[in-house]
Design a protein around this motif. Structure first.
Motif, PDB file in Angstrom:
ATOM      1  N   LEU A 100       5.721  24.165   2.915  1.00  0.00           N
ATOM      2  CA  LEU A 100       5.788  22.870   2.238  1.00  0.00           C
ATOM      3  C   LEU A 100       7.136  22.803   1.534  1.00  0.00           C
ATOM      4  O   LEU A 100       7.414  23.619   0.650  1.00  0.00           O
ATOM      5  CB  LEU A 100       4.648  22.736   1.225  1.00  0.00           C
ATOM      6  CG  LEU A 100       4.551  21.429   0.457  1.00  0.00           C
ATOM      7  CD1 LEU A 100       4.230  20.274   1.406  1.00  0.00           C
ATOM      8  CD2 LEU A 100       3.488  21.523  -0.622  1.00  0.00           C
ATOM      9  N   ALA A 105       6.597  18.575  -2.234  1.00  0.00           N
ATOM     10  CA  ALA A 105       5.408  19.164  -2.858  1.00  0.00           C
ATOM     11  C   ALA A 105       4.641  18.173  -3.730  1.00  0.00           C
ATOM     12  O   ALA A 105       3.434  18.324  -3.915  1.00  0.00           O
ATOM     13  CB  ALA A 105       5.784  20.399  -3.673  1.00  0.00           C
ATOM     14  N   TRP A 111       1.260  17.192   1.080  1.00  0.00           N
ATOM     15  CA  TRP A 111       0.364  18.247   0.605  1.00  0.00           C
ATOM     16  C   TRP A 111      -0.912  18.285   1.449  1.00  0.00           C
ATOM     17  O   TRP A 111      -1.319  19.338   1.933  1.00  0.00           O
ATOM     18  CB  TRP A 111       0.028  17.999  -0.862  1.00  0.00           C
ATOM     19  CG  TRP A 111      -0.729  19.117  -1.499  1.00  0.00           C
ATOM     20  CD1 TRP A 111      -2.071  19.338  -1.418  1.00  0.00           C
ATOM     21  CD2 TRP A 111      -0.192  20.164  -2.291  1.00  0.00           C
ATOM     22  NE1 TRP A 111      -2.411  20.458  -2.133  1.00  0.00           N
ATOM     23  CE2 TRP A 111      -1.275  20.982  -2.678  1.00  0.00           C
ATOM     24  CE3 TRP A 111       1.085  20.488  -2.730  1.00  0.00           C
ATOM     25  CZ2 TRP A 111      -1.111  22.111  -3.475  1.00  0.00           C
ATOM     26  CZ3 TRP A 111       1.248  21.611  -3.523  1.00  0.00           C
ATOM     27  CH2 TRP A 111       0.165  22.408  -3.888  1.00  0.00           C
ATOM     28  N   ALA A 114      -0.315  19.599   4.991  1.00  0.00           N
ATOM     29  CA  ALA A 114      -0.148  21.053   5.008  1.00  0.00           C
ATOM     30  C   ALA A 114      -1.495  21.759   4.804  1.00  0.00           C
ATOM     31  O   ALA A 114      -1.791  22.757   5.466  1.00  0.00           O
ATOM     32  CB  ALA A 114       0.852  21.478   3.941  1.00  0.00           C
ATOM     33  N   LEU A 147      -0.169  27.282   0.514  1.00  0.00           N
ATOM     34  CA  LEU A 147       1.028  26.537   0.880  1.00  0.00           C
ATOM     35  C   LEU A 147       2.222  27.257   0.274  1.00  0.00           C
ATOM     36  O   LEU A 147       2.207  27.584  -0.922  1.00  0.00           O
ATOM     37  CB  LEU A 147       0.956  25.099   0.370  1.00  0.00           C
ATOM     38  CG  LEU A 147      -0.317  24.318   0.727  1.00  0.00           C
ATOM     39  CD1 LEU A 147      -0.237  22.900   0.187  1.00  0.00           C
ATOM     40  CD2 LEU A 147      -0.567  24.323   2.221  1.00  0.00           C
ATOM     41  N   GLU A 149       5.809  26.873  -0.845  1.00  0.00           N
ATOM     42  CA  GLU A 149       6.849  25.906  -1.196  1.00  0.00           C
ATOM     43  C   GLU A 149       8.197  26.567  -0.982  1.00  0.00           C
ATOM     44  O   GLU A 149       8.453  27.661  -1.491  1.00  0.00           O
ATOM     45  CB  GLU A 149       6.667  25.493  -2.662  1.00  0.00           C
ATOM     46  CG  GLU A 149       7.611  24.430  -3.119  1.00  0.00           C
ATOM     47  CD  GLU A 149       7.415  24.094  -4.579  1.00  0.00           C
ATOM     48  OE1 GLU A 149       8.411  23.667  -5.193  1.00  0.00           O
ATOM     49  OE2 GLU A 149       6.297  24.243  -5.099  1.00  0.00           O
TER      50      GLU A 149
END
Length: 171
Positions: A100, A105, A111, A114, A147, A149
């Motif tokens: 992500l 994000a 979001w 993902a 996830l 980032e």
């Protein structure tokens, strides 16, 4: 030396805490991988407690983002490899990681997309491997979505598939 998690919940707690340490180390201006870290040696894990499943892409996923070494954690890029390693080792936790981008994000749609990809990976793994499905059903192993980032390398923990009980019943 960090304690070796012996159950699924402590394995998850170790990875959560490890990512917090990793983010703090990066925020302090330290090198991405500490000198002499497990990143320098690519030995196969002797007693891995966790496995990260991450599709190959522009970002590198290593055990270092969890402040762990290659001797404790396996990172694979296919469902088949994840199933094979989970069946061959005393894995307590599998993390289905989806990337992500940091600038996305905060967008609900990015979001959600993902999260859905990570949950789809969990479904595919449970369909692929009856031994993994049995281990999860027996509470010997957990599979969670997360996830990653990037470029911040912060892991956002999504958790177990919302329909895990149904997935474990269906062969």
């Amino acid at each position: 030396m960090q304690p070796h998690p012996s159950d699924p919940t402590s394995a998850l707690a170790a990875l959560i805490a490890g990512n917090h340490r990793h983010i703090e180390r990066l925020a302090s201006g330290a090198a991405r991988w500490p000198l002499g870290s497990a990143h320098d040696s690519h030995s196969f894990p002797q007693k891995p407690f966790a496995l990260a499943l991450f599709e190959p892409g522009p970002i590198a996923v290593t055990p270092d983002i969890f402040s762990r070494g290659h001797h404790e954690m396996i990172v694979v890029d296919s469902i088949r490899d994840a199933a094979a390693h989970a069946e061959a080792h005393p894995i307590k936790l599998i993390v289905a990681i989806e990337p992500l981008q940091s600038q996305l994000a905060q967008l609900t749609s990015a979001w959600t997309h993902a999260e859905l990809r990570a949950f789809s990976t969990i479904e595919a793994l449970l369909r692929e491997s009856a031994p993994v499905r049995r281990a999860v059903a027996a509470n010997e192993m957990r599979i969670v979505a997360a996830l990653l980032e990037h470029p911040a390398e912060r892991v956002h923990w999504v958790g177990e598939h919302p329909e895990i009980d149904l997935l474990l019943r269906d062969p």
